[in-house]
Write a protein that holds these residues in place. Sequence first.
Motif, PDB file in Angstrom:
ATOM      1  N   UNK A   1     -15.588   4.956 -10.649  1.00 51.28           N
ATOM      2  CA  UNK A   1     -14.932   3.676 -10.912  1.00 51.28           C
ATOM      3  C   UNK A   1     -14.425   3.054  -9.613  1.00 51.28           C
ATOM      4  N   UNK A   2     -13.809   3.890  -8.755  1.00 54.99           N
ATOM      5  CA  UNK A   2     -13.330   3.402  -7.457  1.00 54.99           C
ATOM      6  C   UNK A   2     -14.495   2.913  -6.609  1.00 54.99           C
ATOM      7  N   UNK A   3     -15.555   3.698  -6.534  1.00 58.25           N
ATOM      8  CA  UNK A   3     -16.717   3.317  -5.725  1.00 58.25           C
ATOM      9  C   UNK A   3     -17.313   1.999  -6.194  1.00 58.25           C
ATOM     10  N   UNK A   4     -17.388   1.793  -7.487  1.00 60.51           N
ATOM     11  CA  UNK A   4     -17.975   0.569  -8.036  1.00 60.51           C
ATOM     12  C   UNK A   4     -17.073  -0.650  -7.878  1.00 60.51           C
ATOM     13  N   UNK A   5     -15.801  -0.429  -7.519  1.00 63.49           N
ATOM     14  CA  UNK A   5     -14.865  -1.546  -7.389  1.00 63.49           C
ATOM     15  C   UNK A   5     -14.230  -1.930  -8.702  1.00 63.49           C
ATOM     16  N   UNK A   6     -14.241  -1.022  -9.673  1.00 68.67           N
ATOM     17  CA  UNK A   6     -13.709  -1.305 -11.005  1.00 68.67           C
ATOM     18  C   UNK A   6     -12.323  -0.724 -11.233  1.00 68.67           C
ATOM     19  N   UNK A   7     -11.668  -0.224 -10.175  1.00 68.04           N
ATOM     20  CA  UNK A   7     -10.307   0.296 -10.292  1.00 68.04           C
ATOM     21  C   UNK A   7      -9.316  -0.857 -10.285  1.00 68.04           C
ATOM     22  N   UNK A   8      -8.045  -0.535 -10.525  1.00 70.47           N
ATOM     23  CA  UNK A   8      -7.032  -1.585 -10.483  1.00 70.47           C
ATOM     24  C   UNK A   8      -6.829  -2.078  -9.056  1.00 70.47           C
ATOM     25  N   UNK A   9      -6.032  -3.095  -8.900  1.00 71.94           N
ATOM     26  CA  UNK A   9      -5.860  -3.795  -7.619  1.00 71.94           C
ATOM     27  C   UNK A   9      -5.216  -2.941  -6.534  1.00 71.94           C
ATOM     28  N   UNK A  10      -4.629  -1.795  -6.881  1.00 69.25           N
ATOM     29  CA  UNK A  10      -3.994  -0.948  -5.868  1.00 69.25           C
ATOM     30  C   UNK A  10      -5.033  -0.347  -4.915  1.00 69.25           C
ATOM     31  N   UNK A  11      -6.286  -0.242  -5.338  1.00 72.19           N
ATOM     32  CA  UNK A  11      -7.340   0.322  -4.493  1.00 72.19           C
ATOM     33  C   UNK A  11      -7.820  -0.729  -3.500  1.00 72.19           C
ATOM     34  N   UNK A  12      -7.771  -0.374  -2.222  1.00 69.22           N
ATOM     35  CA  UNK A  12      -8.310  -1.217  -1.158  1.00 69.22           C
ATOM     36  C   UNK A  12      -9.377  -0.411  -0.423  1.00 69.22           C
ATOM     37  N   UNK A  13     -10.213  -1.112   0.321  1.00 66.91           N
ATOM     38  CA  UNK A  13     -11.316  -0.462   1.039  1.00 66.91           C
ATOM     39  C   UNK A  13     -11.171  -0.713   2.532  1.00 66.91           C
TER      40      UNK A  13
ATOM     41  N   UNK B   1      -5.875  18.212  15.692  1.00 65.34           N
ATOM     42  CA  UNK B   1      -6.942  17.244  15.984  1.00 65.34           C
ATOM     43  C   UNK B   1      -6.485  15.827  15.627  1.00 65.34           C
ATOM     44  N   UNK B   2      -7.059  14.861  16.301  1.00 66.96           N
ATOM     45  CA  UNK B   2      -6.726  13.464  16.030  1.00 66.96           C
ATOM     46  C   UNK B   2      -7.547  12.907  14.876  1.00 66.96           C
ATOM     47  N   UNK B   3      -8.742  13.485  14.660  1.00 66.20           N
ATOM     48  CA  UNK B   3      -9.612  12.990  13.594  1.00 66.20           C
ATOM     49  C   UNK B   3     -10.134  14.155  12.751  1.00 66.20           C
ATOM     50  N   UNK B   4     -10.682  13.798  11.605  1.00 66.93           N
ATOM     51  CA  UNK B   4     -11.280  14.762  10.687  1.00 66.93           C
ATOM     52  C   UNK B   4     -12.458  14.077  10.006  1.00 66.93           C
ATOM     53  N   UNK B   5     -13.256  14.841   9.281  1.00 65.34           N
ATOM     54  CA  UNK B   5     -14.382  14.302   8.525  1.00 65.34           C
ATOM     55  C   UNK B   5     -13.919  13.993   7.109  1.00 65.34           C
ATOM     56  N   UNK B   6     -14.420  12.897   6.565  1.00 66.17           N
ATOM     57  CA  UNK B   6     -14.077  12.496   5.195  1.00 66.17           C
ATOM     58  C   UNK B   6     -15.214  11.663   4.613  1.00 66.17           C
ATOM     59  N   UNK B   7     -15.297  11.678   3.297  1.00 63.10           N
ATOM     60  CA  UNK B   7     -16.178  10.754   2.592  1.00 63.10           C
ATOM     61  C   UNK B   7     -15.360   9.491   2.366  1.00 63.10           C
ATOM     62  N   UNK B   8     -15.911   8.366   2.759  1.00 62.24           N
ATOM     63  CA  UNK B   8     -15.192   7.100   2.674  1.00 62.24           C
ATOM     64  C   UNK B   8     -15.995   6.119   1.824  1.00 62.24           C
ATOM     65  N   UNK B   9     -15.311   5.483   0.865  1.00 65.87           N
ATOM     66  CA  UNK B   9     -15.904   4.361   0.148  1.00 65.87           C
ATOM     67  C   UNK B   9     -15.625   3.146   1.022  1.00 65.87           C
ATOM     68  N   UNK B  10     -16.674   2.606   1.628  1.00 67.47           N
ATOM     69  CA  UNK B  10     -16.498   1.531   2.594  1.00 67.47           C
ATOM     70  C   UNK B  10     -16.315   0.167   1.948  1.00 67.47           C
ATOM     71  N   UNK B  11     -16.824   0.037   0.722  1.00 65.26           N
ATOM     72  CA  UNK B  11     -16.758  -1.228  -0.016  1.00 65.26           C
ATOM     73  C   UNK B  11     -17.161  -0.938  -1.449  1.00 65.26           C
ATOM     74  N   UNK B  12     -16.850  -1.805  -2.384  1.00 66.11           N
ATOM     75  CA  UNK B  12     -17.347  -1.602  -3.743  1.00 66.11           C
ATOM     76  C   UNK B  12     -18.879  -1.636  -3.736  1.00 66.11           C
ATOM     77  N   UNK B  13     -19.500  -0.739  -4.503  1.00 65.20           N
ATOM     78  CA  UNK B  13     -20.955  -0.760  -4.558  1.00 65.20           C
ATOM     79  C   UNK B  13     -21.551   0.507  -5.109  1.00 65.20           C
ATOM     80  N   UNK B  14     -22.810   0.714  -4.766  1.00 60.28           N
ATOM     81  CA  UNK B  14     -23.563   1.882  -5.204  1.00 60.28           C
ATOM     82  C   UNK B  14     -23.309   3.065  -4.290  1.00 60.28           C
ATOM     83  N   UNK B  15     -24.190   4.051  -4.371  1.00 56.40           N
ATOM     84  CA  UNK B  15     -24.038   5.245  -3.550  1.00 56.40           C
ATOM     85  C   UNK B  15     -24.071   4.930  -2.061  1.00 56.40           C
ATOM     86  N   UNK B  16     -24.720   3.831  -1.700  1.00 51.69           N
ATOM     87  CA  UNK B  16     -24.768   3.440  -0.294  1.00 51.69           C
ATOM     88  C   UNK B  16     -23.403   3.006   0.246  1.00 51.69           C
TER      89      UNK B  16
END
Length: 127
Positions: free
Chosen positions: A61-73, A14-29
């Motif tokens: 921590x990743x979701x909140x945007x509190x990880x180190x700079x290596x994490x991008x969204x 398959x070309x795609x799959x389902x995943x949970x994605x952190x779209x930006x730093x923030x809350x559960x939304x």
Amino acid sequence: MSQPTTAVTDAAAPATMRAVVVTRPGGLDALEIKDVPVPVRKPGWVRIKVKAFGVNESEVTTRKGESDAVVTYPRVPGIEGVGVIDEADEDSGLRPGRPVATMMGGMGRAYDGAYAQLLRAWNATEA
């Protein structure tokens, strides 16, 4: 160069799959279930069909945007997972269907992690 062993032929993959994605730093939304590209395995890495993953403070921590700079969204979180080999280098000794576990090594931070149907991980058995 090692030839891949794979559970499915490239034509059937398959070309795609389902995943949970952190779209930006923030809350559960900031978490969204999305269709994302299937990870392409690199030589020396494996692709794993995920059966389960851990949920821990690292992902919060990743979701909140509190990880180190290596994490991008956007980022697929998940620093640990278990599943079965989907694809590996032919000379790795790992065959499709073999149960495996993986964790850390930048997974879910520097590159997409285990909150997905498939993940790409470095093959530490080759180290």
